[in-house]
Design an enzyme around this catalytic site. Structure first.
Site, PDB file in Angstrom:
ATOM      1  N   LYS A 187       0.717  -1.009   0.539  1.00  0.00           N
ATOM      2  CA  LYS A 187       0.183  -0.073   0.120  1.00  0.00           C
ATOM      3  C   LYS A 187       0.667   1.322   0.031  1.00  0.00           C
ATOM      4  O   LYS A 187       1.241   1.899   1.017  1.00  0.00           O
ATOM      5  CB  LYS A 187      -0.596   0.176   1.571  1.00  0.00           C
ATOM      6  CG  LYS A 187      -1.709   0.760   0.710  1.00  0.00           C
ATOM      7  CD  LYS A 187      -2.918   0.497  -0.103  1.00  0.00           C
ATOM      8  CE  LYS A 187      -4.333   1.710   0.450  1.00  0.00           C
ATOM      9  NZ  LYS A 187      -5.580   0.774  -1.339  1.00  0.00           N
ATOM     10  N   SER A 382      -8.572  -0.015  -5.136  1.00  0.00           N
ATOM     11  CA  SER A 382      -9.060   0.236  -3.492  1.00  0.00           C
ATOM     12  C   SER A 382     -10.507   0.124  -4.165  1.00  0.00           C
ATOM     13  O   SER A 382     -10.931  -0.872  -3.925  1.00  0.00           O
ATOM     14  CB  SER A 382      -7.696   0.761  -3.124  1.00  0.00           C
ATOM     15  OG  SER A 382      -7.860   1.342  -1.365  1.00  0.00           O
TER      16      SER A 382
END
Length: 596
Positions: A187, A382
């Site tokens: 991430k 996401s």
């Protein structure tokens, strides 16, 4: 007197009816005299900037005048033109990039389908890049029958790359301390603030993504130009190329000026051929898919936030309002004519809660017997993946940036920065954690633990729901999650995507899911508004109190964009540094500044 009164009313009513009839007649007469499509025509399209995925209906741009064609406009126009005997060909002038890899691939598919109907397609550029890479622009051009460049132009097909800013040391000097957590090592959205170079996971995922895009482009150009992948790779390694060298390497078909290209097009298309801009053709000929059972088209485009969809004139970005998109999905479900829903997703993510609001409506649509097919645009990452993962089927372009199943969150502590400026912020609060999210104070150890626990909860929920939606074991899903982005091609191999393609593939799957044959009508939800409604929205007026009637909010008008352009970059920087408060976006993917 009574008879006189009634007679007067009758006269007034008669005059009113005549007036209405006259208006209708004039409207019909005007419509019948509108310019039509010539009997022999070549469509023209100028691309000077990236095509937008969707233009919100409630905007000054849509209310007054025309807007530049969207991705769907071009795809629909070429599909309609492919079946139109009046259309002899397509001429596209490429002055700049058409958009992301996924957008280019959507257009390439449309051009190839157009050519498969026996139509000719020509691409022309004065130069493919001038002191900059134009690999993506050339990648699009390679799908045409012929590619021309001006004799003085270049063919700068230098490859695919990206630049990522890392500002950890700069933030230290400014007095800004990031307190950010993430799940998990891939991430990379927070790395700009917490690192000074690529971490190994960040480098790994970025390199793989760029490699996948490069390989797709290599295959596409070699197939279109009749060259081997090795020949194309060698040409790219030699670039930037002069037009003459590109001609030698068979990347272009001629070195011609615009007038010479037009003459060649006229010779090929035949005497008496007219030229008509593609957007005008679509306006006059109409879109395809206008008859039969209804397939609802719902857009989910922009950064995801709670509330209504809107456009931020300061940041220059559209937001996907969870309330707006959820209402559009509900409307489609409630409409008895709708047999299936085509959900076009183009989002890097955003609010976890808003994403879950939209996901729930996708789930409810399926529960009520309305199949949902997702078509992914530039990215569905996401939160963008979160809203897509419960669909019946997911379609992505090979170059779509997708996945990034992960989460980040926290705050920027700016007390030292303000102190350097001579400004002191002194927070007060009643309650143990009343000032937890203040940018003037660091998290206490207990507050830090709460933030970390929140990230764990969101990640567990995200991966569990993704596994259920994709019908994968949770353990297998979590192997490809960890916040990592994938190209659409790689995502299909990992089970995150079902098929590769664009609008036509998604529509085919929607028809199959709803057991429909023959023609279908693709209808946009929410429905288009009239000018009066648009102006009412822009002025802040709300009509009705039924939450199901919520539709897209406003967009900044085109004349204002030049005035705002210089402030938008500064505003976005201020948001990222925590100097301007904005809704917390925890399901967001890094969007690389890819140059190609």
């Amino acid at each position: 007197m009574k008879r006189f009164f009634i007679g007067s009313l009758a006269v007034v009513g008669g005059i009113s009816l005549l007036f209405v009839a006259a208006i209708v007649g004039l409207a019909y007469l005007a419509a019948s005299h509108r310019p039509g499509v010539p009997d022999s025509v070549v469509l023209e399209l100028d691309i000077s900037e990236p095509l937008r995925e969707h233009v919100p209906e409630a905007s000054l741009t849509s209310a007054f005048g025309e807007h530049a064609p969207t991705v769907r406009d071009v795809v629909d126009a070429l599909e309609r033109a492919g079946e139109d005997g009046r259309v002899k060909g397509l001429l596209v002038r490429l002055e700049g990039p058409a958009g992301s890899t996924a957008v280019v691939q959507e257009l390439r598919d449309a051009v190839k389908a157009f050519r498969s109907r026996g139509k000719k397609a020509w691409a022309y550029a004065d130069t493919f890049g001038e002191g900059t890479s134009a690999t993506g622009t050339y990648y699009l051009a390679s799908a045409f029958d012929a590619v021309y460049v001006q004799p003085s132009g270049d063919v700068s097909v230098t490859g695919v790359g990206q630049e990522t800013p890392f500002a950890r040391d700069a933030l230290v000097k400014l007095g800004v301390k990031p307190q950010m957590g993430k799940r998990h090592e891939y991430k990379a959205a927070v790395n700009t603030f917490t690192e000074q170079t690529y971490t190994e996971p960040h480098r790994e995922e970025s390199t793989r993504y760029l490699t996948s895009i490069f390989e797709q482009m290599l295959r596409g150009v070699s197939e279109a130009r009749g060259l081997t992948p090795e020949q194309v790779r060698a040409a790219l390694d030699e670039a930037p190329l002069t037009g003459a060298r590109a001609l030698e390497l068979k990347l272009v078909d001629g070195l011609l000026y615009r007038d010479e290209v037009l003459a060649k097009v006229k010779d090929t298309a035949g005497e008496g051929v007219k030229r008509l801009y593609l957007e005008k053709y679509l306006e006059r000929a109409g879109r395809p898919h206008t008859k039969g059972p209804v397939v609802a088209l719902v857009y989910g485009a922009g950064t995801i936030s709670r509330g209504r969809s809107e456009s931020n004139p300061m940041s220059g970005e559209d937001t996907l309002g969870g309330e707006t998109v959820a209402a559009a999905l509900r409307k489609a479900v409630e409409d008895e004519r709708v047999r299936a829903i085509l959900f076009r997703v183009d989002s890097p993510g955003g609010s976890y809660v808003a994403s879950d609001t939209v996901r729930r409506e996708v789930q409810r649509a399926r529960e009520k017997g309305k199949p949902v097919i997702v078509s992914m645009g530039t990215y569905a990452a996401s939160g963008g993946y979160f809203i897509a993962m419960d669909a019946d089927r997911i379609v992505a372009q090979p170059g779509t940036l997708t996945g990034s199943i992960g989460v980040y969150g926290g705050k920027m502590v700016t007390a030292e920065l303000w102190a350097k400026l001579g400004v002191s912020w002194e927070p007060l609060g009643v309650g143990k954690n009343a000032t937890m999210y203040s940018s003037s104070l660091e998290f206490t150890p207990e507050q830090h633990a709460k933030n970390e626990a929140s990230l764990d909860r969101v990640y567990e929920d995200f991966t569990a729901k993704a596994a259920a939606g994709r019908k994968l074991p949770v353990e297998k899903l979590r192997e490809v999650a960890r916040g990592r982005v994938w190209s659409g091609e790689d995502a299909r191999e990992k089970g995150l995507v079902d098929e590769l393609g664009g609008f036509p593939v998604a529509l085919r799957l929607a028809k199959e899911a709803a057991k429909l044959e023959g023609e279908v009508r693709v209808e946009l939800f929410p429905k288009e508004k009239g000018t009066a409604e648009v102006l009412a929205d822009l002025l802040g007026e709300r009509r009705g109190d039924n939450s199901d009637d919520v539709e897209a909010g406003g967009s900044v008008a085109a004349p204002l964009r030049p005035v705002l352009a210089r402030t938008q970059a500064l505003y976005r920087l201020a948001v990222r540094l925590g100097l301007v408060e904005e809704r917390q976006h925890v399901l967001a993917a890094p969007v690389p500044d890819t140059t190609w």
